[in-house]
Enzyme design. Structure first.
Site, PDB file in Angstrom:
ATOM      1  N   LYS A   1       2.695   1.372  -5.437  1.00  0.00           N
ATOM      2  CA  LYS A   1       3.440   0.740  -6.535  1.00  0.00           C
ATOM      3  C   LYS A   1       2.661   0.733  -7.843  1.00  0.00           C
ATOM      4  O   LYS A   1       3.207   1.007  -8.899  1.00  0.00           O
ATOM      5  CB  LYS A   1       3.823  -0.694  -6.180  1.00  0.00           C
ATOM      6  CG  LYS A   1       4.865  -0.859  -5.125  1.00  0.00           C
ATOM      7  CD  LYS A   1       5.324  -2.296  -5.009  1.00  0.00           C
ATOM      8  CE  LYS A   1       4.201  -3.262  -4.774  1.00  0.00           C
ATOM      9  NZ  LYS A   1       3.513  -3.079  -3.460  1.00  0.00           N
TER      10      LYS A   1
ATOM     11  N   THR B   1      -2.294 -11.241  -5.924  1.00  0.00           N
ATOM     12  CA  THR B   1      -2.994 -11.890  -4.821  1.00  0.00           C
ATOM     13  C   THR B   1      -4.167 -11.031  -4.364  1.00  0.00           C
ATOM     14  O   THR B   1      -4.210  -9.824  -4.601  1.00  0.00           O
ATOM     15  CB  THR B   1      -2.055 -12.127  -3.620  1.00  0.00           C
ATOM     16  OG1 THR B   1      -1.673 -10.864  -3.055  1.00  0.00           O
ATOM     17  CG2 THR B   1      -0.817 -12.901  -4.031  1.00  0.00           C
TER      18      THR B   1
ATOM     19  N   LYS C   1       2.709  -8.205 -14.310  1.00  0.00           N
ATOM     20  CA  LYS C   1       2.426  -8.451 -12.898  1.00  0.00           C
ATOM     21  C   LYS C   1       2.625  -9.940 -12.673  1.00  0.00           C
ATOM     22  O   LYS C   1       1.747 -10.755 -12.996  1.00  0.00           O
ATOM     23  CB  LYS C   1       0.992  -8.040 -12.549  1.00  0.00           C
ATOM     24  CG  LYS C   1       0.618  -8.260 -11.089  1.00  0.00           C
ATOM     25  CD  LYS C   1       1.259  -7.222 -10.178  1.00  0.00           C
ATOM     26  CE  LYS C   1       0.793  -7.391  -8.735  1.00  0.00           C
ATOM     27  NZ  LYS C   1       1.318  -6.336  -7.855  1.00  0.00           N
TER      28      LYS C   1
ATOM     29  N   ASP D   1      -4.113  -5.563 -10.472  1.00  0.00           N
ATOM     30  CA  ASP D   1      -3.220  -4.424 -10.637  1.00  0.00           C
ATOM     31  C   ASP D   1      -2.916  -4.144 -12.106  1.00  0.00           C
ATOM     32  O   ASP D   1      -2.811  -2.984 -12.526  1.00  0.00           O
ATOM     33  CB  ASP D   1      -1.917  -4.665  -9.879  1.00  0.00           C
ATOM     34  CG  ASP D   1      -2.113  -4.626  -8.372  1.00  0.00           C
ATOM     35  OD1 ASP D   1      -3.162  -4.129  -7.914  1.00  0.00           O
ATOM     36  OD2 ASP D   1      -1.221  -5.088  -7.649  1.00  0.00           O
TER      37      ASP D   1
ATOM     38  N   PRO E   1       0.868  12.824  -6.292  1.00  0.00           N
ATOM     39  CA  PRO E   1      -0.031  13.403  -5.288  1.00  0.00           C
ATOM     40  C   PRO E   1      -1.034  12.375  -4.784  1.00  0.00           C
ATOM     41  O   PRO E   1      -1.424  11.443  -5.507  1.00  0.00           O
ATOM     42  CB  PRO E   1      -0.733  14.534  -6.047  1.00  0.00           C
ATOM     43  CG  PRO E   1      -0.593  14.191  -7.489  1.00  0.00           C
ATOM     44  CD  PRO E   1       0.689  13.435  -7.623  1.00  0.00           C
ATOM     45  N   HIS E   2      -1.438  12.537  -3.540  1.00  0.00           N
ATOM     46  CA  HIS E   2      -2.442  11.649  -2.954  1.00  0.00           C
ATOM     47  C   HIS E   2      -3.708  11.667  -3.813  1.00  0.00           C
ATOM     48  O   HIS E   2      -4.163  12.716  -4.264  1.00  0.00           O
ATOM     49  CB  HIS E   2      -2.775  12.127  -1.538  1.00  0.00           C
ATOM     50  CG  HIS E   2      -3.855  11.328  -0.876  1.00  0.00           C
ATOM     51  ND1 HIS E   2      -3.658  10.042  -0.436  1.00  0.00           N
ATOM     52  CD2 HIS E   2      -5.163  11.637  -0.607  1.00  0.00           C
ATOM     53  CE1 HIS E   2      -4.775   9.579   0.097  1.00  0.00           C
ATOM     54  NE2 HIS E   2      -5.696  10.523  -0.001  1.00  0.00           N
TER      55      HIS E   2
ATOM     56  N   GLU F   1       0.813  -1.225   0.000  1.00  0.00           N
ATOM     57  CA  GLU F   1       0.000   0.000   0.000  1.00  0.00           C
ATOM     58  C   GLU F   1       0.845   1.273   0.000  1.00  0.00           C
ATOM     59  O   GLU F   1       0.490   2.272   0.645  1.00  0.00           O
ATOM     60  CB  GLU F   1      -0.968   0.020   1.202  1.00  0.00           C
ATOM     61  CG  GLU F   1      -1.886  -1.188   1.293  1.00  0.00           C
ATOM     62  CD  GLU F   1      -2.787  -1.340   0.080  1.00  0.00           C
ATOM     63  OE1 GLU F   1      -3.243  -0.321  -0.462  1.00  0.00           O
ATOM     64  OE2 GLU F   1      -3.031  -2.504  -0.333  1.00  0.00           O
TER      65      GLU F   1
ATOM     66  N   GLY G   1       6.116  -5.802  -8.599  1.00  0.00           N
ATOM     67  CA  GLY G   1       6.137  -6.846  -7.593  1.00  0.00           C
ATOM     68  C   GLY G   1       4.933  -6.795  -6.675  1.00  0.00           C
ATOM     69  O   GLY G   1       4.081  -5.894  -6.752  1.00  0.00           O
ATOM     70  N   ALA G   2       4.855  -7.789  -5.799  1.00  0.00           N
ATOM     71  CA  ALA G   2       3.811  -7.855  -4.778  1.00  0.00           C
ATOM     72  C   ALA G   2       4.443  -7.538  -3.428  1.00  0.00           C
ATOM     73  O   ALA G   2       5.445  -8.147  -3.051  1.00  0.00           O
ATOM     74  CB  ALA G   2       3.179  -9.242  -4.755  1.00  0.00           C
TER      75      ALA G   2
END
Length: 240
Positions: free
Chosen positions: A17, A39, A35, A48, A204-205, A14, A109-110
């Protein structure tokens, strides 16, 4: 021309990525996104790779190698589901196939760098090394969080990369808030030292909800990644 392979890893889960992967993909003219292990989603849910395609645009080719329904580390999720685990050479071969037709291959990646993908403990780092063993130029882009605690996880990840002979291209902040606190502002200066690599952007968020994500990506990533973002100017605009 030999394709460039960029493995995108994070300092944890979280941290942004997928958004960063999509931002880099949006600015590349010839790009494929892989990817390896998804999961936490069922066979009918978007993963993703689908999110990258939605954000980056139709020019991006996406591929997924394995999907496990429970939101766990890939090795654990594979074991519990009874599905085959991913092996490093399997990922490397898929990257090589994509590299034959694209200038850039992004591998997301995961979780973090050393999350296990199989019972032998192989990680995203092992996948990157297996890809390099095929003769492809491999670099790693590190996605970090903005706030307190990020320097330690960034330094640990960077040290793990160096110990394996993997080159860190740079670090990108996956989510930068509208009202950054003191630690976040200080981290703009300190993150490059922790990573041993330059700061190459700050999304940015809420970036994935932007109505014009490619334009946002361009203003949020440095020229190394195809954008116009300037680390010195951004840091000066957020003094500690």
């Amino acid at each position: 021309m030999t394709a460039t392979v960029l493995y995108v890893t994070g300092t944890g889960t979280e941290v942004g990525k997928t958004a960063v992967t999509a931002a880099v993909a949006a600015l590349a003219p010839s790009v494929a996104v892989l990817k390896p292990g998804q999961t936490g989603v069922t066979a009918t849910e978007p993963g993703d790779a689908d999110e990258v395609a939605r954000l980056a645009g139709p020019h991006v080719l996406t591929r997924e190698l394995a999907r496990y329904p429970e939101p766990l580390a890939p090795d654990t999720a594979a074991r519990r589901s009874g599905l085959p685990a991913l092996r490093p050479r399997q990922v490397a071969d898929a990257v090589a196939e994509l590299a034959a037709g694209h200038g850039l291959v992004l591998v997301e990646g995961a979780g973090g760098l050393l999350v296990r993908y199989d019972a032998d403990g192989h990680t995203l780092a092992d996948q990157a090394l297996a890809t390099a063993a095929l003769g492809l130029p491999v670099h790693v882009l590190l996605v970090a969080s903005a706030g307190l605690g990020t320097l330690n996880t960034t330094a640990l990840t960077a040290e793990a990369l160096r110990s394996r002979g993997l080159a860190t291209l740079g670090v990108v902040i996956g989510s930068w808030p509208t009202d950054p606190d003191l630690a976040m502002r200080c981290n703009l200066t300190d993150l490059p030292h922790a990573a041993g690599a330059p700061l190459l952007g700050a999304l940015p968020h809420g970036a994935p909800h932007s109505p014009d994500f490619p334009t946002l990506a361009k203003s949020s990533l440095a020229p190394t990644l195809g954008g116009t973002w300037d680390a010195a100017a951004f840091t000066a605009a957020h003094p500690a």
